[in-house]
Design an enzyme around this catalytic site. Structure first.
Site, PDB file in Angstrom:
ATOM      1  N   VAL A 197      49.153  13.340  51.221  1.00 51.08           N
ATOM      2  CA  VAL A 197      48.569  14.222  50.204  1.00 51.08           C
ATOM      3  C   VAL A 197      47.298  13.663  49.589  1.00 51.08           C
ATOM      4  O   VAL A 197      46.622  14.366  48.834  1.00 51.08           O
ATOM      5  CB  VAL A 197      49.582  14.531  49.075  1.00 51.08           C
ATOM      6  CG1 VAL A 197      50.749  15.327  49.608  1.00 51.08           C
ATOM      7  CG2 VAL A 197      50.042  13.260  48.376  1.00 51.08           C
ATOM      8  N   TYR A 198      46.958  12.425  49.874  1.00 50.66           N
ATOM      9  CA  TYR A 198      45.737  11.859  49.316  1.00 50.66           C
ATOM     10  C   TYR A 198      44.526  12.527  49.965  1.00 50.66           C
ATOM     11  O   TYR A 198      44.269  12.345  51.163  1.00 50.66           O
ATOM     12  CB  TYR A 198      45.671  10.348  49.533  1.00 50.66           C
ATOM     13  CG  TYR A 198      46.698   9.527  48.771  1.00 50.66           C
ATOM     14  CD1 TYR A 198      47.566  10.105  47.859  1.00 50.66           C
ATOM     15  CD2 TYR A 198      46.797   8.152  48.968  1.00 50.66           C
ATOM     16  CE1 TYR A 198      48.500   9.344  47.167  1.00 50.66           C
ATOM     17  CE2 TYR A 198      47.728   7.388  48.273  1.00 50.66           C
ATOM     18  CZ  TYR A 198      48.576   7.988  47.382  1.00 50.66           C
ATOM     19  OH  TYR A 198      49.504   7.229  46.698  1.00 50.66           O
ATOM     20  N   SER A 199      43.788  13.289  49.171  1.00 52.54           N
ATOM     21  CA  SER A 199      42.603  14.008  49.643  1.00 52.54           C
ATOM     22  C   SER A 199      42.909  14.851  50.882  1.00 52.54           C
ATOM     23  O   SER A 199      42.134  14.899  51.840  1.00 52.54           O
ATOM     24  CB  SER A 199      41.439  13.038  49.926  1.00 52.54           C
ATOM     25  OG  SER A 199      40.974  12.467  48.724  1.00 52.54           O
ATOM     26  N   ASP A 200      44.079  15.486  50.864  1.00 50.86           N
ATOM     27  CA  ASP A 200      44.474  16.407  51.941  1.00 50.86           C
ATOM     28  C   ASP A 200      44.427  15.753  53.321  1.00 50.86           C
ATOM     29  O   ASP A 200      44.005  16.376  54.306  1.00 50.86           O
ATOM     30  CB  ASP A 200      43.570  17.658  51.934  1.00 50.86           C
ATOM     31  CG  ASP A 200      43.657  18.416  50.616  1.00 50.86           C
ATOM     32  OD1 ASP A 200      44.769  18.561  50.091  1.00 50.86           O
ATOM     33  OD2 ASP A 200      42.600  18.836  50.113  1.00 50.86           O
TER      34      ASP A 200
END
Length: 344
Positions: A61-64
């Protein structure tokens, strides 16, 4: 750099590790954290490896997913020198199977992570949150299959409560599945809740702590002080609502103590806060973030020295809060304390 066992496993990790949440800069939260690109990331990884940092942590989920992609680019050609940790389980889409710890989602999440990271295995794969909808048996059976397939090597969790983690460990023991060896947790001088249940559990069950947000969601940088407004450039203007809350008086009391010790030691406030964490029971590694080379080198200055017993005691006292039931009798009444000495 000191190398420590990750919980009760045989895996050795660096006492300080690097969090790649600043890689990518996509979305409202992560754009406030940083926007490091692949070239800049490679330089930060260079510095980490020179200092003995081997563990690099990210999540889908970090920066998609961009964080995983950039980390993969940064470690290209030296995969055998690093330990890669990533996480999955939080929503990555609107579909009904785009979140959680089901077989459907975990298998897909691991395949996507491997592709983005440019590797054929993940050293440590962690569930980002407990999924109450999926049977624990299904989750652990799936992780067992992924370990047997060589796609992941060790497993861990993040942000679990004590009962959620203990139930999972019991299922692993009952069926012979791999055990969680790591718990990625929030822990700082202004957030010591980890000590109440999860630290004693980690000691008893051999689960090592990987500490996220060790500077209290950016509050222990030395820039936030009593009687002063929040600095204009502080990311807390944009991110405070996303992170754990901290009472103002607790924060100022801790910063006052950190200031005194900084004066005595010649170290910075963040270095002292990180060093305090490195001395705590169960802590396998403290995850530091850095948006640039200067910030990274400053954080690396948290190792190679030690606080005195008196300085630790003063930080303990400044950061102490009244613990909730059923914990407070163990701390305040002699009979309870004799039977249950505090882990810390």
């Amino acid at each position: 750099m000191e190398q420590r066992r990750l919980g009760a496993s045989g895996l050795m990790v660096s006492a300080l590790s690097f969090g790649a949440g600043t890689f990518g800069g996509s979305g409202e939260l992560f754009s406030a954290w940083g926007d490091t690109d692949a070239r800049q990331a490679r330089r930060l990884v260079d510095i980490c490896l020179e200092a003995g940092v081997t563990l690099f942590d990210t999540a889908d989920v970090y920066s998609d997913g961009a964080s995983e992609e950039i980390l993969g680019e940064a470690i290209k050609g030296r995969r055998d020198q690093v330990i890669v940790s990533t996480k999955a389980g939080l929503p990555v889409g609107e579909g009904p199977n785009e979140a959680g710890a089901s077989r459907q989602h975990l298998v897909r999440a691991v395949e996507r992570a491997l592709r983005r990271l440019g590797t054929d295995y993940i050293d440590l794969f962690q569930l980002h949150a407990f999924d109450a909808r999926t049977p624990v048996e299904e989750t652990l059976a799936t992780l067992d299959e992924l370990v047997r397939a060589g796609k992941i090597r060790y497993i861990g969790v993040s942000n679990y409560s004590g009962w959620q983690l203990m139930k999972s460990l019991d299922v692993s023991d009952r069926y012979g599945y791999p055990r969680y060896v790591a718990h990625q947790v929030y822990y700082s001088l202004v957030g010591r809740d980890y000590e109440w249940d999860l630290m004693p559990l980690g000691l008893d069950q051999g689960v090592g702590a990987l500490v996220w947000s060790p500077l209290g969601w950016g509050r222990l940088t030395g820039k936030v002080r009593r009687g002063r407004p929040l600095p204009p450039g502080s990311r807390l203007h944009r991110t405070a609502a996303y992170g754990p809350p901290v009472a103002d008086e607790l924060l100022y009391r801790v910063v006052d103590a950190l200031d005194e010790i900084a004066e005595e030691t010649g170290r910075t406030v963040p270095q002292i806060a990180l060093n305090w964490l490195l001395r705590r029971p169960t802590v396998s590694s403290v995850i530091m973030g850095a948006r640039d080379e200067e910030q990274l080198r400053a954080n690396l200055g948290a190792v190679g020295w030690a606080l005195t017993a008196d300085q630790i005691a003063r930080l303990d006292a400044a950061s102490a809060v009244t613990v909730p039931y059923p914990h407070f009798p163990y701390r305040r009444q002699e009979g309870f304390a004799r039977l249950n000495p505090p882990a810390a």
